[in-house]
Design a protein around this motif. Sequence first.
Motif, PDB file in Angstrom:
ATOM      1  N   SER A  81       7.699  55.014  37.585  1.00 33.66           N
ATOM      2  CA  SER A  81       7.707  55.950  36.464  1.00 33.66           C
ATOM      3  C   SER A  81       7.996  57.336  37.011  1.00 33.66           C
ATOM      4  CB  SER A  81       6.378  55.911  35.737  1.00 33.66           C
ATOM      5  OG  SER A  81       5.339  56.107  36.642  1.00 33.66           O
ATOM      6  N   PRO A  82       8.453  58.214  36.167  1.00 25.18           N
ATOM      7  CA  PRO A  82       8.800  59.553  36.640  1.00 25.18           C
ATOM      8  C   PRO A  82       7.584  60.276  37.192  1.00 25.18           C
ATOM      9  CG  PRO A  82       9.635  59.182  34.437  1.00 25.18           C
ATOM     10  CD  PRO A  82       8.776  58.004  34.767  1.00 25.18           C
ATOM     11  N   PRO A  83       7.817  61.308  37.947  1.00 19.69           N
ATOM     12  CA  PRO A  83       6.687  62.000  38.575  1.00 19.69           C
ATOM     13  C   PRO A  83       5.765  62.615  37.533  1.00 19.69           C
ATOM     14  CG  PRO A  83       8.766  63.024  39.181  1.00 19.69           C
ATOM     15  CD  PRO A  83       9.095  61.859  38.335  1.00 19.69           C
ATOM     16  N   PRO A  84       4.509  62.806  37.878  1.00 18.52           N
ATOM     17  CA  PRO A  84       3.568  63.374  36.911  1.00 18.52           C
ATOM     18  C   PRO A  84       3.868  64.830  36.621  1.00 18.52           C
ATOM     19  CG  PRO A  84       2.528  63.136  39.052  1.00 18.52           C
ATOM     20  CD  PRO A  84       3.869  62.507  39.164  1.00 18.52           C
ATOM     21  N   ARG A  85       3.307  65.269  35.524  1.00 16.91           N
ATOM     22  CA  ARG A  85       3.696  66.564  34.979  1.00 16.91           C
ATOM     23  C   ARG A  85       3.303  67.721  35.873  1.00 16.91           C
ATOM     24  NH1 ARG A  85       1.549  69.099  30.261  1.00 16.91           N
ATOM     25  NH2 ARG A  85       3.066  70.619  29.579  1.00 16.91           N
ATOM     26  N   ASP A  86       2.128  67.654  36.468  1.00 13.30           N
ATOM     27  CA  ASP A  86       1.726  68.796  37.278  1.00 13.30           C
ATOM     28  C   ASP A  86       2.639  68.943  38.485  1.00 13.30           C
ATOM     29  OD1 ASP A  86      -1.281  66.967  38.239  1.00 13.30           O
ATOM     30  OD2 ASP A  86       0.829  66.403  38.114  1.00 13.30           O
ATOM     31  N   LEU A  88       5.782  68.105  38.539  1.00 12.73           N
ATOM     32  CA  LEU A  88       7.037  68.657  38.048  1.00 12.73           C
ATOM     33  C   LEU A  88       6.912  70.150  37.804  1.00 12.73           C
ATOM     34  CD1 LEU A  88       8.141  65.937  35.515  1.00 12.73           C
ATOM     35  CD2 LEU A  88       9.221  66.495  37.662  1.00 12.73           C
TER      36      LEU A  88
END
Lengths: 248, 745
Positions: A81-86, A88
């Motif tokens: 899954s894409p990287p977590p928001r923090d 990014l």
Amino acid sequence: MRLQVPPGGATLQVMIQILKDMGVTEYEPRVINQMLEFTYRYVTTIIEDAKIYATHAKKSSVDADDIKLAIQCRMDQSFTSPPPRDFLLEVARQKNQTPLPLIKPYTGPRLPPDRYCLTAPNYRLKSIQKKVSSSAGRITVPRLSVSAVSSRPATPTLGTPSVQSVSSKVGTPVSLTGQRFTVQIPPPSQTASTKTTTASTPAVSNVLINPSLIGSKNILITTNMVSQNAGGDSLKRKHEEDDDYDAL
Amino acid sequence: MAAVQGGMVDAKDEADIKTEPASDGFGNNHANDSRLLSESPGSSAAAGNSKPAAGAPEDQQTLLAVLQFLRKNKLSESAEILRREAGLPEEVLDPKGADSAGSGLGGSADVDGGDASALLSRVTVPAPGGAKAPTKAGEDQPDVNVVLSAYSQQGDPALYQVYYNGLKKFIESVLDCHRAELSQVFYPLFVHMYLELVYNNHESEAKAFFERFSGDQECYYEDDLRILSGLTKKEHMRGNETLLDFRTSKFVLRISRDSYQLLKRHLQERQNNQIWNIIQEHLYIDIFDGMPRSKSQIDAMSGSLAGEAKREANKAKVYYGLLKEPEIELPLDDEDEEAENEEGKPKKKKPKKDSAGSKSKKQDPNAPSQTRIPLPELKDSDKLDKIMYMKESTKRIRLGPDNLPSICFYTFLNAYQGLTAVDVTDDSSLIAGGFADSTVRVWSVTPKKLRKVKTAADLNLIDKESDDVLERIMDDKTASESKCLYGHTGPVYGISFSPDRNYLLSSSEDGSVRLWSLLTFTCLVGYKGHNYPVWDTQFSPYGYYFVSGGHDRVARLWATDHHQPLRIFAGHLADVTCSRFHPNANYVATGSSDRAIRLWDVLTGNCVRILTGHKGPVHALAFSPNGKFLASGATDGRVLLWDIGHGLMVGELKGHTDTIYSLRFSRDGEILASGSMDNTVRLWDATKAFDDLETDDFTAATGHIHLQDNSQELLLGTYMTKSTPVIHLHFTRRNLLLAAGAYNP
């Protein structure tokens, strides 16, 4: 989401129900088959992995923990899954701090450095110095063969071909599509001093081969002191075995 | 002990107090110290950050949590000493108690469980120092807060239903004017409580809770609820980044002060203020002074995954004006017979080219300066293009409600539902299609065929000084109607021509964006950065820059000569489905699956506007030619119109019945065309929609938007295609509308 699984399995009905529960109302009939195939493959992969883990842990039978571990490992591998928001946000903050670079005027097509572009020729042609004298009645022009580029450093091979360059022009071989092939002949003696990147001081010699030899295509032969990845030994020239990627 | 991470002075003191008693002859002192340190500064820091109002109770809770932890680990002597020192009463330690004392127990149980690795991974992610995304809540340490909120159980899971029901009854009993506003609380509260239960492994309670209350939620949250219904275990949440972000970010609600007071009073006067705790933790309530909003007003703005936008989020100044066009002299041999009395005279103003209302003499106060972002200079070929543009624009048809454009539809036949992206050049000479079989095909719209540039050898032979050298470099032997570009390894989801028609960009499911040359019809560069499908890409109006948005929830700004992005626009909670440049190239708008639209400043990378209101993923965006307005279309079939300067919704166009995939304003901004999956193209009157708007500071502050229900009046025409969804619209320079789609019987 209530699913009444019929005792026999009836996976088709189950799949239809799953699609309905997930809100998918319009789909082609083959979608169900594809979903079933995927499910089957996924489940068998997981169970096989779980079996391996169970035997590794010297357990007699597979239990829930093994399955959980198998699922986790597979998920990290296939369904990333894409990287977590923090993360990014942090990366974005750093990247956005650098000011926008100024644009140099009069630079022609604005492209990244050549190693990031796909503009380099993606093949190399090698000449095969077959035993020219072996068979009588053979044409003495060296046969040329096409081979793919490999990035293995290799020693420059054979000696000079008998066809000499007609003229040498300096220019970058632009690998345009069309009916033209670029054939590279190893230049006579190379020293390992040149560490060139693409298209800097190439020595290009253009030779026109007798068209009747090769059919109706014109062949442009260039020699090139180019190495595909700039680094180390300059002469990452050919080449390997004679017998791969044979003749035209 | 000195390296307390972000803790307050109190935290240090507490840590001191705790470690001294613990050092009275216990074997695992140091283990204690480290665990205490990691927990107490974390909790007190988090406590200090999250709620400004409750200082002492949070410390109390922290102490209780630590106490529970000590007891759990059978460190009874140290627990006793702590209790004595901190003065905690004995009976507060009832695990079934109504305050977060239970949190410590639950917390430590989980810490000891198999999730230590998760805990570590959360805590060790570097917490951003000063700068935070301007939109989401200001938590200095989101990771630790995550830990705490993840492991804190706000009371007994079995009582969640009771709490929710109690709140429901209360809200149903308030006055009508407040009820609509307070009902906004239901959905985020429901989702957060449900996720809380799932995360703490109370599967059956979670399911029961869901069944009972999911039916009460607003209809436009149906898709989210369906996803939630499939999520019953903690493991299910792990791969779903959107949900994890939802859990850690605060849902924004805008409530008037009166309603808020009502709610607060009600929740605080009861003994079990669990809901109050949850609200404080997971919701951000933006209070405004004024009249409560009506249900329709709230419905118009809500729907996004993160709630609405905070007032501060939409406060930054946005330079929505257009850049001044450079002056170009008209050529002397202008064969145009219009009344061009400025021919050949230098330093004359151009004829009317852009009636956008920007004063050509002085600087428009709303326009960015020319050098705000570096832009490429105009080459000679660009100047020639501009002259062509100006000539064409003099022949432009003025559109209006009584003068509708003709529509020319380009149907892609035999595409077998594989057509995924279309773009047309600005001068409408080329059309490109991206397909699901990973090819990109370019067609010539005019009778002139597509030709490749000659090879190097031949180029050396031509006369470089001749006037028609640009014609001579083309190889006529390669002329064909269309050219196919191979290179991608996945369906091509986004296509964009460069303004100078030399390049074509395509973005694909394989995570790369490719730059193709339209002179040689080969691929020049592959830009790798997104590792996930890239849903959309677009060149800037001046070339050189381009933006791409994808599944990794960010949009990236690139320049053609840098192999890495220049800016990363991160902030969306779900994939970025659509990304568009503003006409002045200083701003980028992104629409996302989290149903919000964000406007980003190219210079700084900050999000300057958040626009909520759509009830489904946003798939189409279009800026008006004057730069002031933005139109957006989504899967809910509505087109929303936004005033960028104020950040407010100014119009809603209802009519389509299916997802809108394309929007385009006419060249002068009078007509808005929208194309949708329901096989129609609709034309709307944009001048009327943007006429006499009453946007002032009051409406901006309170969000009291007054949307007129005039969709029917604004609809100028509906044109149906023969079962061909419309995926691209383009107005030619003379205001002829081109539309494209693949025939789908």
